[in-house]
Design an enzyme around this catalytic site. Sequence first.
Site, PDB file in Angstrom:
ATOM      1  N   CYS A 134       0.808  -1.218   0.000  1.00 25.51           N
ATOM      2  CA  CYS A 134       0.000   0.000   0.000  1.00 25.51           C
ATOM      3  C   CYS A 134       0.846   1.275   0.000  1.00 25.51           C
ATOM      4  CB  CYS A 134      -0.953   0.012   1.189  1.00 25.51           C
ATOM      5  SG  CYS A 134      -2.082  -1.398   1.223  1.00 25.51           S
ATOM      6  N   HIS A 143      -3.460   7.189   1.923  1.00 21.52           N
ATOM      7  CA  HIS A 143      -3.847   5.847   1.492  1.00 21.52           C
ATOM      8  C   HIS A 143      -5.247   5.569   2.015  1.00 21.52           C
ATOM      9  CE1 HIS A 143      -4.112   1.631   0.884  1.00 21.52           C
ATOM     10  NE2 HIS A 143      -3.870   1.307   2.138  1.00 21.52           N
ATOM     11  N   ASN A 168     -10.091  -0.180  -0.419  1.00 14.83           N
ATOM     12  CA  ASN A 168      -8.629  -0.143  -0.345  1.00 14.83           C
ATOM     13  C   ASN A 168      -8.062  -0.716  -1.643  1.00 14.83           C
ATOM     14  OD1 ASN A 168      -5.903  -0.535   0.159  1.00 14.83           O
ATOM     15  ND2 ASN A 168      -6.195  -1.349   2.212  1.00 14.83           N
TER      16      ASN A 168
END
Length: 320
Positions: A112, A247, A277
């Site tokens: 990520c 993020h 996500n």
Amino acid sequence: MRAVVTGSGSALPVNCVTNADLADRVDTSDEWIVERTGIRQRHIAGENETTSTLATEAARRALEDAGVDASEIGLIILATATPDFTFPATATQVQHALGCGGGVAFDVQAVCSGFLYALGTADSLLRTGMAKKALVIGAETFSRILDWEDRTTCVLFGDGAGAVVLEARDVADNGPGILATKLHADGAHRELLYVDGGPSTTGQVGKLRMKGREVFRHAVVNLADVLKEVLVQANVEVDMIDWVVPHQANARILDATARKLNLDPSKVIVTVDQHANTSAASVPLALDVARRDGRIKAGDLVMFEAMGGGFTWGAALARM
């Protein structure tokens, strides 16, 4: 000499899956997912949609936004944890699809945090003259590595891609460009967020495994700390920041990090409700959304931040 963001683009799979759709597949509900994550929908790649096809589409849109021809790109760095193949690098497939072969093209794997790692690497290479213009891409098809029987993880992720065009420019001190970047990693916490497979271990792709509560705790602390590091490095106060593009993992993490920094929540770009996500794609996806809807404008001071499996984490400050 600074690396200046001159364009952005993004791409999402055609198939949009709502929480209600997932409730037909696993033991969950829209209320349960929204309350714990803020997620309402995500996009899931179809049979003919891959990390490279999504990355290529996002890259083309970024090039169009920047008014740059693909032939001008001398560097492509693609952040992904879900490449099309073990090798060659997915970046080389994007390079071929764009028709700009001959330059530098490689992948970065920091999950990520991948886009932040790729951005920092591109910034360094542009400053040293390796290239004049670069594409930095975050692209994922995380749906390929999800256990669709595990309701604690499969509801959290989606697929997509985001890209930015960077150009090396001589600018004034108060001009645009990447001002500061800080990156970190700590392999001691692998068991908290990982995929249980790989070429040299099981010989199979594997599935994502996560201990959510522990990841949450580390994320809030690590992100707050690295944001402070970047502010110190750039000699900037938190109230000088126009926007934070984080993020998009979980709405609770975004809220908790903002509170820890005494940051106005209205300055935080939030797209997790629409995209879930998307790992390395989430920061450039959110940036592109906010640039195209007019929130992020030329001259704005923008902070990017992310944390991912590894653990890896980082932040970067840029004047748009």
